[in-house]
Design an enzyme around this catalytic site. Structure first.
Site, PDB file in Angstrom:
ATOM      1  N   HIS A   8       0.824  -1.212   0.000  1.00  0.00           N
ATOM      2  CA  HIS A   8       0.000   0.000   0.000  1.00  0.00           C
ATOM      3  C   HIS A   8       0.856   1.259   0.000  1.00  0.00           C
ATOM      4  O   HIS A   8       2.026   1.224   0.358  1.00  0.00           O
ATOM      5  CB  HIS A   8      -0.992   0.028   1.173  1.00  0.00           C
ATOM      6  CG  HIS A   8      -0.388   0.041   2.546  1.00  0.00           C
ATOM      7  ND1 HIS A   8      -0.208  -1.102   3.304  1.00  0.00           N
ATOM      8  CD2 HIS A   8       0.061   1.054   3.324  1.00  0.00           C
ATOM      9  CE1 HIS A   8       0.315  -0.779   4.478  1.00  0.00           C
ATOM     10  NE2 HIS A   8       0.496   0.521   4.514  1.00  0.00           N
ATOM     11  N   GLU A  44      -7.876   4.032  10.152  1.00  0.00           N
ATOM     12  CA  GLU A  44      -7.407   3.845   8.785  1.00  0.00           C
ATOM     13  C   GLU A  44      -8.458   3.197   7.909  1.00  0.00           C
ATOM     14  O   GLU A  44      -9.320   2.460   8.375  1.00  0.00           O
ATOM     15  CB  GLU A  44      -6.106   3.013   8.759  1.00  0.00           C
ATOM     16  CG  GLU A  44      -6.310   1.540   9.054  1.00  0.00           C
ATOM     17  CD  GLU A  44      -5.080   0.692   8.713  1.00  0.00           C
ATOM     18  OE1 GLU A  44      -3.965   1.083   9.101  1.00  0.00           O
ATOM     19  OE2 GLU A  44      -5.251  -0.367   8.090  1.00  0.00           O
ATOM     20  N   GLN A  55      -3.862   3.363   1.569  1.00  0.00           N
ATOM     21  CA  GLN A  55      -4.246   3.361   2.983  1.00  0.00           C
ATOM     22  C   GLN A  55      -4.426   4.818   3.404  1.00  0.00           C
ATOM     23  O   GLN A  55      -3.498   5.618   3.272  1.00  0.00           O
ATOM     24  CB  GLN A  55      -3.119   2.710   3.794  1.00  0.00           C
ATOM     25  CG  GLN A  55      -3.338   2.652   5.285  1.00  0.00           C
ATOM     26  CD  GLN A  55      -2.117   2.072   5.995  1.00  0.00           C
ATOM     27  OE1 GLN A  55      -1.046   2.654   5.960  1.00  0.00           O
ATOM     28  NE2 GLN A  55      -2.266   0.924   6.608  1.00  0.00           N
ATOM     29  N   HIS A  79       3.711   7.115   3.858  1.00  0.00           N
ATOM     30  CA  HIS A  79       4.695   6.039   3.720  1.00  0.00           C
ATOM     31  C   HIS A  79       4.312   5.095   2.590  1.00  0.00           C
ATOM     32  O   HIS A  79       3.179   5.127   2.090  1.00  0.00           O
ATOM     33  CB  HIS A  79       4.885   5.256   5.024  1.00  0.00           C
ATOM     34  CG  HIS A  79       3.670   4.505   5.503  1.00  0.00           C
ATOM     35  ND1 HIS A  79       2.750   5.050   6.375  1.00  0.00           N
ATOM     36  CD2 HIS A  79       3.218   3.243   5.247  1.00  0.00           C
ATOM     37  CE1 HIS A  79       1.801   4.163   6.628  1.00  0.00           C
ATOM     38  NE2 HIS A  79       2.050   3.045   5.955  1.00  0.00           N
ATOM     39  N   GLU A 129       7.421   0.833   5.143  1.00  0.00           N
ATOM     40  CA  GLU A 129       6.838  -0.141   6.065  1.00  0.00           C
ATOM     41  C   GLU A 129       6.966  -1.511   5.400  1.00  0.00           C
ATOM     42  O   GLU A 129       6.857  -1.620   4.177  1.00  0.00           O
ATOM     43  CB  GLU A 129       5.356   0.210   6.273  1.00  0.00           C
ATOM     44  CG  GLU A 129       4.581  -0.775   7.134  1.00  0.00           C
ATOM     45  CD  GLU A 129       3.072  -0.450   7.186  1.00  0.00           C
ATOM     46  OE1 GLU A 129       2.630   0.537   6.564  1.00  0.00           O
ATOM     47  OE2 GLU A 129       2.351  -1.206   7.842  1.00  0.00           O
TER      48      GLU A 129
HETATM   49 CO    CO Z   1       0.844   1.434   6.323  1.00  0.00          CO
END
Ligand code: CO
Length: 136
Positions: A8, A44, A55, A79, A129
């Site tokens: 994502h 989220e 996301q 991110h 991530e």
């Molecule tokens: Co994330």
């Protein structure tokens, strides 16, 4: 361990309802899930985009990490998450080659996935991530 896929791209937003609505209205994307993750201080939503996801992250409080990001930068990309089959092996590899990690051990993220963050100073000023996806 390689290759990685993008699991994502995360975007910090100040109004999750409005952002979900805009993504659905403007692009017709399907909203897959919405959850509150107290430990990370966010609510989220996951949006399906082809084989990947966007996301959306709304901070639960202004002093949470995403809350501080929003007050510094405004809404925008937060991110990029890479899918990995074995998060321990990925973290061990990064640690071995001297990459600065935010999480040296996995924690539980959205959807119950095991996740870990890599420090943005490690590569291209970007927060990465790792998400363990198993056989999805
Ligand atoms: Co994330």
């Amino acid at each position: 361990m390689l290759p990685y896929n993008i699991h994502h791209v995360a975007i910090a937003v100040s109004d999750l309802d409005a952002a979900i609505d805009a993504f659905a209205t403007q692009y017709g994307f399907e909203i897959l899930s919405r959850e509150r993750i107290e430990e990370q201080g966010v609510e989220e939503a996951m949006i399906a985009v082809g084989g990947s996801h966007i996301q959306l992250l709304e901070p639960l409080e202004p002093m949470s990490p995403v809350g501080r990001f929003l007050s510094r930068n405004g809404e925008g990309m937060h991110h990029i998450a890479f899918a990995v089959a074995d998060i321990e092996a990925a973290l061990e590899h990064l640690e071995t080659i001297g990459v600065r990690l935010i999480d040296s051990a996995p924690r539980i993220g959205g959807g119950g996935h095991r996740i870990a963050f890599v420090h943005p100073t490690a590569l291209a000023g970007t927060l990465f991530e790792l998400v363990e996806v198993g056989n999805e």
